[in-house]
Structures are given as C-alpha cells and as structure tokens.
Motif scaffolding. Structure first.
Motif, mmCIF file in Angstrom:
data_model
loop_
_atom_site.group_PDB
_atom_site.id
_atom_site.type_symbol
_atom_site.label_atom_id
_atom_site.label_comp_id
_atom_site.label_asym_id
_atom_site.label_seq_id
_atom_site.Cartn_x
_atom_site.Cartn_y
_atom_site.Cartn_z
ATOM 1 N N ASP A 31 0.712 -1.188 0.168
ATOM 2 C CA ASP A 31 -0.008 0.066 -0.043
ATOM 3 C C ASP A 31 0.687 1.238 -0.026
ATOM 4 O OD1 ASP A 31 -2.324 -1.668 -0.041
ATOM 5 O OD2 ASP A 31 -2.879 -1.340 2.231
ATOM 6 N N LEU A 32 1.896 1.151 0.746
ATOM 7 C CA LEU A 32 2.926 2.580 0.792
ATOM 8 C C LEU A 32 3.657 2.630 -0.204
ATOM 9 C CD1 LEU A 32 4.070 2.046 4.520
ATOM 10 C CD2 LEU A 32 2.569 3.843 3.533
ATOM 11 N N PHE A 33 4.155 1.691 -1.038
ATOM 12 C CA PHE A 33 5.339 1.851 -2.092
ATOM 13 C C PHE A 33 4.714 1.375 -3.332
ATOM 14 C CE2 PHE A 33 7.755 0.536 1.834
ATOM 15 C CZ PHE A 33 8.192 1.888 1.908
ATOM 16 N N THR A 34 4.926 1.886 -4.424
ATOM 17 C CA THR A 34 4.815 1.655 -5.831
ATOM 18 C C THR A 34 5.413 0.225 -5.913
ATOM 19 O OG1 THR A 34 6.491 2.478 -6.915
ATOM 20 C CG2 THR A 34 4.355 4.151 -6.503
ATOM 21 N N ILE A 35 5.077 -0.351 -7.183
ATOM 22 C CA ILE A 35 5.830 -1.649 -7.641
ATOM 23 C C ILE A 35 7.407 -1.373 -7.815
ATOM 24 C CG2 ILE A 35 5.969 -3.449 -9.189
ATOM 25 C CD1 ILE A 35 3.055 -3.318 -9.489
ATOM 26 N N ARG A 36 7.512 -0.289 -8.264
ATOM 27 C CA ARG A 36 8.975 0.071 -8.560
ATOM 28 C C ARG A 36 9.754 0.360 -7.424
ATOM 29 N NH1 ARG A 36 10.947 4.831 -12.937
ATOM 30 N NH2 ARG A 36 13.076 4.727 -12.514
ATOM 31 N N GLU A 37 9.018 1.045 -6.464
ATOM 32 C CA GLU A 37 9.868 1.340 -5.338
ATOM 33 C C GLU A 37 10.032 -0.009 -4.346
ATOM 34 O OE1 GLU A 37 8.004 5.903 -4.371
ATOM 35 O OE2 GLU A 37 6.842 4.174 -3.747
ATOM 36 N N MET A 38 9.422 -0.811 -4.508
ATOM 37 C CA MET A 38 9.515 -2.154 -3.830
ATOM 38 C C MET A 38 10.588 -2.688 -4.490
ATOM 39 S SD MET A 38 7.210 -3.055 -1.093
ATOM 40 C CE MET A 38 6.761 -4.878 -1.397
ATOM 41 N N LYS A 39 10.564 -2.792 -5.640
ATOM 42 C CA LYS A 39 11.638 -3.710 -6.391
ATOM 43 C C LYS A 39 13.259 -2.969 -6.370
ATOM 44 C CE LYS A 39 8.905 -5.690 -10.045
ATOM 45 N NZ LYS A 39 8.661 -5.916 -11.580
ATOM 46 N N GLU A 40 12.921 -1.598 -6.442
ATOM 47 C CA GLU A 40 14.191 -0.917 -6.231
ATOM 48 C C GLU A 40 14.944 -0.904 -4.853
ATOM 49 O OE1 GLU A 40 13.348 3.087 -7.614
ATOM 50 O OE2 GLU A 40 13.449 2.474 -9.663
ATOM 51 N N THR A 41 13.915 -0.854 -3.628
ATOM 52 C CA THR A 41 14.310 -0.979 -2.423
ATOM 53 C C THR A 41 14.942 -2.444 -1.999
ATOM 54 O OG1 THR A 41 12.794 0.620 -1.770
ATOM 55 C CG2 THR A 41 13.534 -0.589 -0.009
ATOM 56 N N SER A 42 14.201 -3.392 -2.661
ATOM 57 C CA SER A 42 14.677 -4.670 -2.490
ATOM 58 C C SER A 42 16.014 -4.850 -2.787
ATOM 59 C CB SER A 42 13.743 -6.008 -2.575
ATOM 60 O OG SER A 42 13.007 -5.376 -4.025
ATOM 61 N N GLN A 43 16.140 -4.458 -4.117
ATOM 62 C CA GLN A 43 17.264 -4.402 -5.056
ATOM 63 C C GLN A 43 18.559 -3.893 -4.232
ATOM 64 O OE1 GLN A 43 18.267 -1.580 -8.310
ATOM 65 N NE2 GLN A 43 18.241 -3.467 -9.550
ATOM 66 N N ARG A 44 18.510 -2.636 -3.688
ATOM 67 C CA ARG A 44 19.223 -1.948 -2.801
ATOM 68 C C ARG A 44 19.753 -3.027 -1.893
ATOM 69 N NH1 ARG A 44 15.784 3.261 -2.836
ATOM 70 N NH2 ARG A 44 16.373 3.814 -4.838
ATOM 71 N N LEU A 45 19.010 -3.677 -1.190
ATOM 72 C CA LEU A 45 19.562 -4.658 -0.100
ATOM 73 C C LEU A 45 20.207 -5.799 -0.662
ATOM 74 C CD1 LEU A 45 19.288 -5.306 2.724
ATOM 75 C CD2 LEU A 45 17.146 -6.502 2.526
ATOM 76 N N SER A 46 19.845 -6.291 -1.956
ATOM 77 C CA SER A 46 20.552 -7.314 -2.712
ATOM 78 C C SER A 46 22.076 -6.736 -2.828
ATOM 79 C CB SER A 46 19.947 -7.832 -3.593
ATOM 80 O OG SER A 46 18.846 -8.549 -3.399
ATOM 81 N N VAL A 47 22.142 -5.474 -3.379
ATOM 82 C CA VAL A 47 23.368 -4.779 -3.789
ATOM 83 C C VAL A 47 24.274 -4.856 -2.566
ATOM 84 C CG1 VAL A 47 24.215 -2.703 -4.586
ATOM 85 C CG2 VAL A 47 22.485 -3.622 -5.756
ATOM 86 N N ALA A 48 23.735 -4.402 -1.408
ATOM 87 C CA ALA A 48 24.387 -4.270 -0.063
ATOM 88 C C ALA A 48 24.857 -5.526 0.215
ATOM 89 C CB ALA A 48 23.710 -3.676 0.829
ATOM 90 N N ARG A 49 24.534 -6.683 0.138
ATOM 91 C CA ARG A 49 24.868 -8.058 0.555
ATOM 92 C C ARG A 49 25.837 -8.618 -0.286
ATOM 93 N NH1 ARG A 49 20.018 -12.325 0.534
ATOM 94 N NH2 ARG A 49 19.864 -11.764 2.658
ATOM 95 N N LEU A 50 25.678 -8.018 -1.541
ATOM 96 C CA LEU A 50 26.809 -8.649 -2.594
ATOM 97 C C LEU A 50 28.254 -7.784 -2.553
ATOM 98 C CD1 LEU A 50 24.702 -9.193 -5.885
ATOM 99 C CD2 LEU A 50 25.664 -11.057 -4.448
ATOM 100 N N LEU A 51 27.849 -6.435 -2.345
ATOM 101 C CA LEU A 51 28.978 -5.502 -1.640
ATOM 102 C C LEU A 51 29.771 -6.177 -0.650
ATOM 103 C CD1 LEU A 51 27.510 -1.993 -2.502
ATOM 104 C CD2 LEU A 51 29.466 -3.034 -3.750
ATOM 105 N N ASP A 52 29.010 -6.167 0.452
ATOM 106 C CA ASP A 52 29.612 -6.968 1.613
ATOM 107 C C ASP A 52 30.094 -8.306 1.440
ATOM 108 O OD1 ASP A 52 29.665 -6.525 4.486
ATOM 109 O OD2 ASP A 52 28.333 -8.014 4.676
#
Length: 96
Positions: A31-52
């Motif tokens: 309800d809070l986020f658009t589909i794009r925002e959900m995808k981008e936000t979860s993508q950033r967490l994946s990026v952080a995991r891979l960077l780490d």
C-alpha cells in the motif's frame, strides 16, 4: 533528530517496528510503495549483500540489474552511512 525524522516518520517507524506478521507487513508495504519502489528498495538490499560479500560492481550489476550509480550509492551508505544496511545484513545473516 534530523530534519527527516519528523513525527510522521516516527509514526511509520512505530508501525513498522511493531509488526511481526510478514503478511501484514507486506500488505502495508504494498500500500505504501509503488511496485517500482518495492523492487528498487529490495534491489538495494541485494546490492548491499553482494558488496558486503566482496563482489565487484560488474558482477553486482549483472546479478541484480542495478546501475553503477545505484551500486555506488549503496556502497557509500554501507561504508559511511548510519549503519542501517549493516544492521539489516547482520539480521539476514542470523537467519541463514
């Protein structure tokens, strides 16, 4: 308290921190986020995991579809930010 940490943000934090049911939390995020925002936000967490994990930018871009700019922003936040990514990654690491 930073300028971003308004009473409205505090209310959001209160709601998010009190929700333990993943389905309810997902419904709120939907309800809070658009589909794009959900995808981008979860993508950033994946990026952080891979960077780490020490992955190079090119491998991260290929694996996640994130742009070099997004990867650089996540890297900066992971290394010099408020510690949110670190906390999230530590939480995810505990669940594995």
């Amino acid at each position: 308290m930073s300028n971003l940490r308004t009473p409205e943000v505090e209310d959001l934090l209160e709601v998010l921190s009190s929700m333990s049911d993943k389905d309810q939390l997902y419904a709120l995020c939907e309800d809070l986020f658009t589909i794009r925002e959900m995808k981008e936000t979860s993508q950033r967490l994946s990026v952080a995991r891979l960077l780490d994990g020490g992955k190079p930018y090119t491998a991260i871009a290929e694996a996640t579809g994130a742009s070099a700019t997004t990867i650089a922003r996540v890297s900066k936040a992971l290394n010099y930010g408020s510690g949110g990514y670190r906390y999230a990654l530590d939480m995810l690491g505990e669940k594995q």
